[in-house]
Design an enzyme around this catalytic site. Structure first.
Site, mmCIF file in Angstrom:
data_model
loop_
_atom_site.group_PDB
_atom_site.id
_atom_site.type_symbol
_atom_site.label_atom_id
_atom_site.label_comp_id
_atom_site.label_asym_id
_atom_site.label_seq_id
_atom_site.Cartn_x
_atom_site.Cartn_y
_atom_site.Cartn_z
ATOM 1 C CG HIS A 58 -1.920 1.114 1.258
ATOM 2 N ND1 HIS A 58 -3.267 0.911 1.482
ATOM 3 C CD2 HIS A 58 -1.781 2.453 1.079
ATOM 4 C CE1 HIS A 58 -3.906 2.075 1.448
ATOM 5 N NE2 HIS A 58 -3.017 3.040 1.220
ATOM 6 C CD GLN A 159 -7.071 11.002 -1.130
ATOM 7 O OE1 GLN A 159 -6.005 10.408 -1.182
ATOM 8 N NE2 GLN A 159 -7.848 10.932 -0.051
ATOM 9 C CD GLU A 220 -6.293 6.862 6.262
ATOM 10 O OE1 GLU A 220 -6.814 7.079 5.149
ATOM 11 O OE2 GLU A 220 -5.087 7.084 6.498
ATOM 12 C CD1 TRP A 322 -3.460 12.101 4.157
ATOM 13 C CD2 TRP A 322 -2.408 12.405 2.202
ATOM 14 N NE1 TRP A 322 -4.403 12.351 3.197
ATOM 15 C CE2 TRP A 322 -3.793 12.540 1.994
ATOM 16 C CE3 TRP A 322 -1.553 12.565 1.100
ATOM 17 C CZ2 TRP A 322 -4.344 12.825 0.751
ATOM 18 C CZ3 TRP A 322 -2.103 12.850 -0.135
ATOM 19 C CH2 TRP A 322 -3.474 12.979 -0.309
#
Ligand code: 17E
Ligand code: FE2
Length: 421
Positions: A58, A159, A220, A322
């Site tokens: 990932h 996204q 998440e 991020w």
């Protein structure tokens, strides 16, 4: 190619490994140590561990190396990350940069970092909430360009949402038609619970229609009411697609109450879905709305593992909006993950490399070609360690990476000489 004096995981003794025409042709137990022969064709593993390559299941290769462009994520939250990425998309468009070239250059740099750490199997996400499909186009080209270094799977990843972004559904389908291997989603980011559920149903249907794998950024968040994992697991269970499905992050599970989670586990086990935890990313992004005590914000890694389900670790980011750190070294992620998850018991230590190798390969559905076994592709690494525990404790690096019987990476071991008076 022939390697002598190699240790293998889970077996005692030293082994000779031979490869012919890019495949493993013989794996034999030696009587003892073979003293080095002066033959350039023979590699002496010097009693180090030879194993299947590491897997990075990932990562976002379209995002790598963009941290701070044009602004830094100051809150350290997932939501500011998404906002900063949206800002960058607009900013590069205005700057007349060739966006495909820009993305390819950064992705190429990250591929080098990954390859230098013994990774040969990668699953990358590509943002589809971009009508120009820059990430998809660039990563499709990179996938082909670097195929001698690694196998890359591309996830069509919406996204900014499927239901909450203009033409989200059509863009996702276009990315699949362009050549994505995996269909993604982000239900916890959709505007409403209902839209999140709809997005999961849509993406599973799309994956089924085009016969693709599934990998969803799922729950998440620290919000214990984010329960899209049950929706995903149920959808794929009904369609018999569980083993081809992955739930990434599922950090909300770290905040679920035990009664709900216990009930959920029955469905999860039955569904056979795979899990990915990105420990450095989650310890950084989650817990941001807490004072003290501050939650860790990871999914229930040891419990998922103990229940017999498949879970692996991943990096997620290399210096993007991020997460400002990262260098391609998945051993760093394993180290952090085992610490954060209370997994430094001896049993975990002695098989910890599973979380960055075989479990990742299972998640990627590449087990048919993965492993040090006769007739499989001769893809392997030699680690600067004798076993899992030593590799973790020393943060050992891959000294050699071999793909289809050819050396693709060689590292000179680092040595330090401490001087005493
Ligand atoms: N996008 C997302 O939704 N979550 C993340 N952790 C990253 C990108 C890195
Ligand atoms: Fe991600």
């Amino acid at each position: 190619m022939k390697v002598i004096n190699a240790r293998l995981r889970g077996r005692t003794g030293l082994f000779t490994i031979e490869c012919v025409q890019g495949k493993f042709s013989a794996i034999s137990l030696q009587e003892g140590l073979i003293h080095t022969v002066d033959n350039e064709q023979i590699i002496d593993a010097k009693q180090s561990l030879l194993m299947a390559p590491f897997v990075e299941p990932h990562i976002h290769l379209d995002y790598v190396l963009t941290a701070g462009e044009p602004e830094w994520n100051m809150t350290g939250t997932l939501f500011e990350g998404i906002e900063r990425w949206g800002q960058r998309k607009a900013w590069v468009q205005k700057s007349q940069t060739d966006q495909i070239q820009d993305t390819k250059r950064r992705a190429r740099e990250a591929v080098q970092m990954l390859a230098s750490h013994g990774i040969q199997y990668v699953r990358t996400h590509a943002d589809t909430t971009d009508p120009n499909m820059i990430g998809m186009q660039a990563l499709l080209e990179i996938k082909d360009e670097v195929k001698d270094l690694m196998d890359i799977q591309i996830v069509a990843f919406p996204q900014e949402g499927i239901e909450s972004f203009a033409n989200g559904r059509a863009l996702l389908e276009r990315a699949v038609q362009m050549g994505a291997d995996v269909v993604g989603g982000i239900p916890h980011f959709e505007y409403t619970r209902d839209k999140g559920v709809e997005s999961v149903k849509y993406l599973v249907t799309l994956a089924e229609k085009y016969d693709k794998l599934i990998d969803v950024h799922c729950d998440e968040t620290d919000d214990p009411n984010s329960r899209f994992l049950e929706v995903l697991a149920d959808e794929v269970l009904q369609r018999g697609m569980g083993e081809r499905t992955t739930a990434s992050h599922t950090t909300a599970m770290g905040s679920y109450d035990n009664a709900y989670c216990f009930k959920l586990f029955r469905l999860l086990k039955e569904s056979k879905i795979n899990f990915i935890s990105c420990p450095t990313e989650s310890i950084h992004l989650q817990g941001r709305y807490d004072t003290y005590p501050k939650r860790r914000g990871l999914t229930r890694v040891p419990e998922i593992d103990a229940a017999g389900m498949n879970i692996c670790f991943a990096q997620d980011s290399i210096r993007d909006p991020w997460y400002p750190m990262g260098n391609g070294n998945i051993m760093r992620i394993l180290d952090a993950g085992l610490h954060i998850c209370h997994m430094l018991g001896y049993q975990d230590l002695s098989r910890c490399l599973d979380f960055i190798s075989i479990n990742g390969a299972k998640t990627l559905n590449v087990l048919d070609q993965y492993g040090v076994e006769i007739d499989k592709p001769a893809n392997f690494i030699i680690l600067d360690a004798k076993n899992d525990y030593e590799a973790l404790a020393n943060q050992s690096k891959a000294l050699l990476s071999v793909r289809h019987g050819k050396i693709i990476m060689e590292r000179t071991p680092e040595t330090a000489c401490v001087l005493s008076e």
